[in-house]
Motif scaffolding. Structure first.
Motif, PDB file in Angstrom:
ATOM      1  N   VAL A  87     -13.649  10.736   8.443  1.00 59.59           N
ATOM      2  CA  VAL A  87     -14.051  12.019   7.831  1.00 59.59           C
ATOM      3  C   VAL A  87     -12.940  12.543   6.920  1.00 59.59           C
ATOM      4  CG1 VAL A  87     -14.668  14.429   8.326  1.00 59.59           C
ATOM      5  CG2 VAL A  87     -15.541  12.600   9.784  1.00 59.59           C
ATOM      6  N   LEU A  88     -11.706  12.516   7.413  1.00 65.40           N
ATOM      7  CA  LEU A  88     -10.583  13.096   6.657  1.00 65.40           C
ATOM      8  C   LEU A  88     -10.251  12.289   5.392  1.00 65.40           C
ATOM      9  CD1 LEU A  88      -8.250  14.263   9.571  1.00 65.40           C
ATOM     10  CD2 LEU A  88      -9.679  15.676   8.081  1.00 65.40           C
ATOM     11  N   ALA A  89     -10.462  10.984   5.446  1.00 63.75           N
ATOM     12  CA  ALA A  89     -10.178  10.147   4.262  1.00 63.75           C
ATOM     13  C   ALA A  89     -11.067  10.543   3.085  1.00 63.75           C
ATOM     14  CB  ALA A  89     -10.389   8.675   4.602  1.00 63.75           C
ATOM     15  N   LYS A  90     -12.316  10.885   3.380  1.00 58.86           N
ATOM     16  CA  LYS A  90     -13.252  11.307   2.319  1.00 58.86           C
ATOM     17  C   LYS A  90     -12.898  12.693   1.797  1.00 58.86           C
ATOM     18  CE  LYS A  90     -17.415   8.706   3.642  1.00 58.86           C
ATOM     19  NZ  LYS A  90     -17.050   8.091   4.923  1.00 58.86           N
ATOM     20  N   LYS A  91     -12.433  13.554   2.704  1.00 61.08           N
ATOM     21  CA  LYS A  91     -12.137  14.946   2.335  1.00 61.08           C
ATOM     22  C   LYS A  91     -10.805  15.074   1.587  1.00 61.08           C
ATOM     23  CE  LYS A  91     -11.704  19.586   4.270  1.00 61.08           C
ATOM     24  NZ  LYS A  91     -11.734  20.424   5.480  1.00 61.08           N
ATOM     25  N   HIS A  92      -9.812  14.307   2.002  1.00 62.33           N
ATOM     26  CA  HIS A  92      -8.464  14.437   1.416  1.00 62.33           C
ATOM     27  C   HIS A  92      -8.114  13.194   0.602  1.00 62.33           C
ATOM     28  CE1 HIS A  92      -7.314  18.194   3.378  1.00 62.33           C
ATOM     29  NE2 HIS A  92      -7.997  17.767   4.412  1.00 62.33           N
ATOM     30  N   ILE A  93      -8.662  13.135  -0.613  1.00 62.48           N
ATOM     31  CA  ILE A  93      -8.412  11.905  -1.389  1.00 62.48           C
ATOM     32  C   ILE A  93      -7.001  11.880  -1.977  1.00 62.48           C
ATOM     33  CG2 ILE A  93     -10.868  11.527  -1.906  1.00 62.48           C
ATOM     34  CD1 ILE A  93     -10.129  12.328  -4.817  1.00 62.48           C
ATOM     35  N   GLU A  94      -6.245  12.973  -1.785  1.00 69.75           N
ATOM     36  CA  GLU A  94      -4.850  12.979  -2.243  1.00 69.75           C
ATOM     37  C   GLU A  94      -3.973  12.105  -1.336  1.00 69.75           C
ATOM     38  OE1 GLU A  94      -5.136  16.385   0.714  1.00 69.75           O
ATOM     39  OE2 GLU A  94      -6.414  15.571  -0.865  1.00 69.75           O
ATOM     40  N   THR A  95      -4.540  11.683  -0.198  1.00 68.02           N
ATOM     41  CA  THR A  95      -3.787  10.894   0.783  1.00 68.02           C
ATOM     42  C   THR A  95      -4.513   9.583   1.072  1.00 68.02           C
ATOM     43  OG1 THR A  95      -2.979  12.934   1.777  1.00 68.02           O
ATOM     44  CG2 THR A  95      -2.829  10.974   3.138  1.00 68.02           C
ATOM     45  N   LYS A  96      -3.738   8.535   1.273  1.00 67.66           N
ATOM     46  CA  LYS A  96      -4.326   7.227   1.597  1.00 67.66           C
ATOM     47  C   LYS A  96      -4.383   7.073   3.115  1.00 67.66           C
ATOM     48  CE  LYS A  96      -3.241   3.487  -0.891  1.00 67.66           C
ATOM     49  NZ  LYS A  96      -2.347   2.451  -1.441  1.00 67.66           N
ATOM     50  N   PHE A  97      -5.564   6.691   3.639  1.00 66.55           N
ATOM     51  CA  PHE A  97      -5.749   6.520   5.081  1.00 66.55           C
ATOM     52  C   PHE A  97      -5.980   5.046   5.407  1.00 66.55           C
ATOM     53  CE2 PHE A  97      -6.504  10.979   4.512  1.00 66.55           C
ATOM     54  CZ  PHE A  97      -6.164  11.591   5.717  1.00 66.55           C
ATOM     55  N   GLU A 125       0.836  -1.217   0.000  1.00 63.96           N
ATOM     56  CA  GLU A 125       0.000   0.000   0.000  1.00 63.96           C
ATOM     57  C   GLU A 125       0.868   1.263   0.000  1.00 63.96           C
ATOM     58  OE1 GLU A 125      -3.278   0.327  -0.145  1.00 63.96           O
ATOM     59  OE2 GLU A 125      -4.174  -1.533   0.569  1.00 63.96           O
ATOM     60  N   VAL A 126       1.909   1.240   0.802  1.00 66.27           N
ATOM     61  CA  VAL A 126       2.781   2.402   0.960  1.00 66.27           C
ATOM     62  C   VAL A 126       3.583   2.664  -0.320  1.00 66.27           C
ATOM     63  CG1 VAL A 126       4.932   3.065   2.134  1.00 66.27           C
ATOM     64  CG2 VAL A 126       2.936   2.417   3.471  1.00 66.27           C
ATOM     65  N   LYS A 127       3.920   1.562  -0.998  1.00 62.80           N
ATOM     66  CA  LYS A 127       4.734   1.666  -2.218  1.00 62.80           C
ATOM     67  C   LYS A 127       3.991   2.389  -3.339  1.00 62.80           C
ATOM     68  CE  LYS A 127       6.009  -2.190  -4.198  1.00 62.80           C
ATOM     69  NZ  LYS A 127       6.579  -3.552  -4.283  1.00 62.80           N
ATOM     70  N   GLU A 128       2.661   2.213  -3.416  1.00 55.11           N
ATOM     71  CA  GLU A 128       1.939   2.737  -4.575  1.00 55.11           C
ATOM     72  C   GLU A 128       1.314   4.119  -4.369  1.00 55.11           C
ATOM     73  OE1 GLU A 128      -0.889  -0.426  -5.283  1.00 55.11           O
ATOM     74  OE2 GLU A 128      -2.386   0.552  -4.025  1.00 55.11           O
ATOM     75  N   SER A 129       1.463   4.702  -3.168  1.00 53.36           N
ATOM     76  CA  SER A 129       0.898   6.040  -2.930  1.00 53.36           C
ATOM     77  C   SER A 129       1.948   6.973  -2.341  1.00 53.36           C
ATOM     78  CB  SER A 129      -0.297   5.958  -1.981  1.00 53.36           C
ATOM     79  OG  SER A 129      -1.380   5.310  -2.622  1.00 53.36           O
ATOM     80  N   LYS A 130       1.898   8.225  -2.779  1.00 50.73           N
ATOM     81  CA  LYS A 130       2.879   9.225  -2.322  1.00 50.73           C
ATOM     82  C   LYS A 130       2.673   9.586  -0.850  1.00 50.73           C
ATOM     83  CE  LYS A 130       4.479  13.929  -3.393  1.00 50.73           C
ATOM     84  NZ  LYS A 130       5.917  13.678  -3.570  1.00 50.73           N
ATOM     85  N   ASN A 131       1.409   9.807  -0.453  1.00 51.31           N
ATOM     86  CA  ASN A 131       1.095  10.209   0.925  1.00 51.31           C
ATOM     87  C   ASN A 131       0.214   9.172   1.613  1.00 51.31           C
ATOM     88  OD1 ASN A 131       2.375  12.841   0.783  1.00 51.31           O
ATOM     89  ND2 ASN A 131       0.667  13.486  -0.506  1.00 51.31           N
ATOM     90  N   VAL A 132       0.681   8.671   2.749  1.00 51.68           N
ATOM     91  CA  VAL A 132      -0.086   7.649   3.481  1.00 51.68           C
ATOM     92  C   VAL A 132      -0.116   7.978   4.971  1.00 51.68           C
ATOM     93  CG1 VAL A 132      -0.262   5.182   4.066  1.00 51.68           C
ATOM     94  CG2 VAL A 132       0.585   5.858   1.813  1.00 51.68           C
TER      95      VAL A 132
END
Length: 227
Positions: free
Chosen positions: A114-124, A86-93
């Motif tokens: 809540v934040l996962a829906k709002k900030h889709i640029e990051t993987k939660f 998971e960490v390998k394929e996304s810039k922000n986790v």
């Protein structure tokens, strides 16, 4: 004979003049913009439209790519092996190391959802600390809950317990969002110099002191004294 202007009258005139001047500047700027658009030929307008469409298309593609990689929702991953993938394929986790019996982990879950829906640029993500002893040792995770903030595959920062979140169980989602913004792990639009919890009541009945325990080799809850 006319009465001399009082200081208040003079001030009022100065202000009226200032407002007139600034209105004039705005109008002139608008006129110039309208004139520029009028003078644009159809080819230039078409190019401008194309550039806007390209930018829109690009941001849509980026959004789709993030969603396809599991961004946009707060998910539990089953094992340490999944963590590396998971960490390998996304810039922000953001990965929450939790334990079922720890009440504070449920509080963290609520805000991260809540934040996962709002900030889709990051993987939660969330990972059970008891099922990931290797990672907990490698990342030196001693207190639960801990958020590991990972950028480009490297752990850059940690949110340990609620110490950075105003030291209280009822911190707001905005406070956690601000803390993640400080780590540059999400695109934060607020002012980082102005933490949300500063505007909350600093000392009150809801202000709970947290004990951070990091006793060698054992993981401790940040919310229990009897472990």
């Amino acid at each position: 004979k006319m009465a001399a202007d009082t200081p208040v009258d003079i001030l009022q005139k100065v202000l009226e003049n200032e407002i007139l001047q600034s209105t004039k500047v705005v109008e002139e700027h608008l006129d110039a913009e309208i004139q520029k658009l009028d003078q644009m030929d159809e080819d230039e307008l078409e190019r401008l439209k194309q550039r806007r469409l390209e930018a829109l298309k690009k941001s849509q593609q980026q959004k789709q790519e993030w969603l396809s990689k599991g961004h946009g929702e707060y998910r539990e991953i089953p094992s340490e092996r999944d963590f590396f993938q998971e960490v390998k394929e996304s810039k922000n986790v953001v990965c929450h190391f939790y334990r079922d019996t720890t009440f504070r982990c449920q509080i963290m879950d609520k805000h991260l959802t809540v934040l996962a829906k709002k900030h889709i640029e990051t993987k939660f993500l969330k990972l059970n600390a008891e099922k990931s002893p290797f990672l907990c040792e490698r990342l030196r995770i001693k207190v639960i809950p801990t958020l590991a903030l990972i950028k480009d595959g490297k752990t850059q920062d940690y949110v340990v317990g609620f110490t950075d979140l105003g030291n209280t169980d009822d911190f707001t989602t905005e406070t956690l969002e601000w803390r993640l913004g400080c780590a540059d792990i999400i695109n934060y639009s607020g002012n980082l110099m102005d933490p949300p919890f500063q505007s909350q009541k600093k000392y009150g009945t809801s202000f709970t002191k947290l004990d951070k325990k990091t006793i060698r080799g054992k993981i401790y809850d940040s919310d229990s004294d009897d472990d």
